[in-house]
Design a protein around this motif. Structure first.
Motif, PDB file in Angstrom:
ATOM      1  N   LYS A 135       0.565  -0.928   0.295  1.00  0.00           N
ATOM      2  CA  LYS A 135       1.269   0.360   0.307  1.00  0.00           C
ATOM      3  C   LYS A 135       2.623   0.256  -0.383  1.00  0.00           C
ATOM      4  CE  LYS A 135       2.838   4.120   3.285  1.00  0.00           C
ATOM      5  NZ  LYS A 135       4.107   4.284   2.546  1.00  0.00           N
ATOM      6  N   ARG A 138       1.981   0.070  -4.124  1.00  0.00           N
ATOM      7  CA  ARG A 138       1.550   1.360  -4.654  1.00  0.00           C
ATOM      8  C   ARG A 138       2.714   2.346  -4.697  1.00  0.00           C
ATOM      9  NH1 ARG A 138      -4.308   1.978  -1.482  1.00  0.00           N
ATOM     10  NH2 ARG A 138      -5.588   0.906  -3.083  1.00  0.00           N
ATOM     11  N   ASP A 139       3.541   2.335  -3.657  1.00  0.00           N
ATOM     12  CA  ASP A 139       4.708   3.229  -3.636  1.00  0.00           C
ATOM     13  C   ASP A 139       5.664   2.915  -4.778  1.00  0.00           C
ATOM     14  OD1 ASP A 139       3.693   4.503  -1.415  1.00  0.00           O
ATOM     15  OD2 ASP A 139       5.034   3.512   0.023  1.00  0.00           O
ATOM     16  N   GLU A 143      -0.470  -0.594  -9.872  1.00  0.00           N
ATOM     17  CA  GLU A 143      -1.902  -0.383  -9.694  1.00  0.00           C
ATOM     18  C   GLU A 143      -2.464  -1.644  -9.046  1.00  0.00           C
ATOM     19  OE1 GLU A 143      -6.057   0.117 -12.233  1.00  0.00           O
ATOM     20  OE2 GLU A 143      -4.141   0.487 -13.249  1.00  0.00           O
ATOM     21  N   VAL A 144      -2.779  -1.561  -7.758  1.00  0.00           N
ATOM     22  CA  VAL A 144      -3.274  -2.726  -7.030  1.00  0.00           C
ATOM     23  C   VAL A 144      -4.776  -2.858  -7.267  1.00  0.00           C
ATOM     24  CG1 VAL A 144      -3.521  -3.840  -4.794  1.00  0.00           C
ATOM     25  CG2 VAL A 144      -1.462  -2.511  -5.294  1.00  0.00           C
TER      26      VAL A 144
END
Length: 213
Positions: A135, A138-139, A143-144
């Motif tokens: 998270k 991503r925040d 791009e995970v």
């Protein structure tokens, strides 16, 4: 690197240690027949070589587009650094919380928005800690692509949480494989495997203790 090789490695150095008759107690209060400390792989050079080579193979195979590795704090940091060296990739890590001084970073290391990231983790149980890291990344605009980990319990709760978050995980070894190899190598009795898998299926149900499962 096969899961069986990693299982033997982890058992040999007691990074994974089974005690079905005298369960350990997790911080959550759950009774567990297994103790897992993959930090011990760092102090066993031959095992460390297998683990890091294996993690590098996972990253190359499943995440060929990766641009940056990010370790979880603290257990994943060293593994991310070594694998990053093997793959000639940049690495950083994600703190459990932002610093209260300096630049107040939570992500350490250079990370640009849009970069493709793989998270390096030592073990996956319920998935909570690694999903917090995902998270944060991503925040920050990353791009995970997914997670590469040493060991997974394969607990249903963890599998469901990862799926709900759209997070792919590939582990070098699983609880099921380690339990089977432990029985084959006489670390535990063959009849203990049933207890261990009952724990894996539902950690909150303590009926497996004492062979009740």
């Amino acid at each position: 690197m096969t899961a069986e090789i990693i299982a033997r490695d982890l058992l040999k150095i007691q990074a994974v240690f089974f005690r079905p008759d005298e369960p350990f107690t997790w911080a959550s209060g759950i009774k567990s027949p297994v103790y897992c400390d993959n930090r011990l792989t760092l102090t066993a050079p031959a095992v460390r070589a297998d683990v890091e080579t294996g993690l590098a193979e996972l990253v190359r195979t499943y995440y060929p587009e990766v641009e940056v590795l990010m370790g979880t704090s603290t257990a994943g940091i060293a593994h991310a650094a070594i694998v990053g060296h093997l793959l000639a990739l940049p690495m950083g890590y994600v703190r459990s919380g932002a610093k209260d001084h300096g630049r107040k970073n939570q992500i350490e290391g250079k990370l640009l928005p849009g970069q493709k990231v793989v998270v390096v983790e030592d073990l996956i149980s319920t998935g909570g800690s690694v999903l917090e890291v995902v998270k944060v990344l991503r925040d920050a605009g990353a791009e995970v692509l997914g997670v590469a980990s040493i060991f997974t319990y394969g607990m249903q709760k963890g599998l469901e949480r990862l799926a709900e978050a759209g997070v792919e995980n590939h582990s070098l070894c699983s609880f099921d494989v380690v339990a089977r190899v432990a029985a084959e190598e006489n670390y535990i009795r063959p009849e203990d495997v049933k207890q261990l898998l009952a724990f894996r299926d539902d950690p909150s149900d303590e009926s497996w203790i004492g062979g009740q499962a």
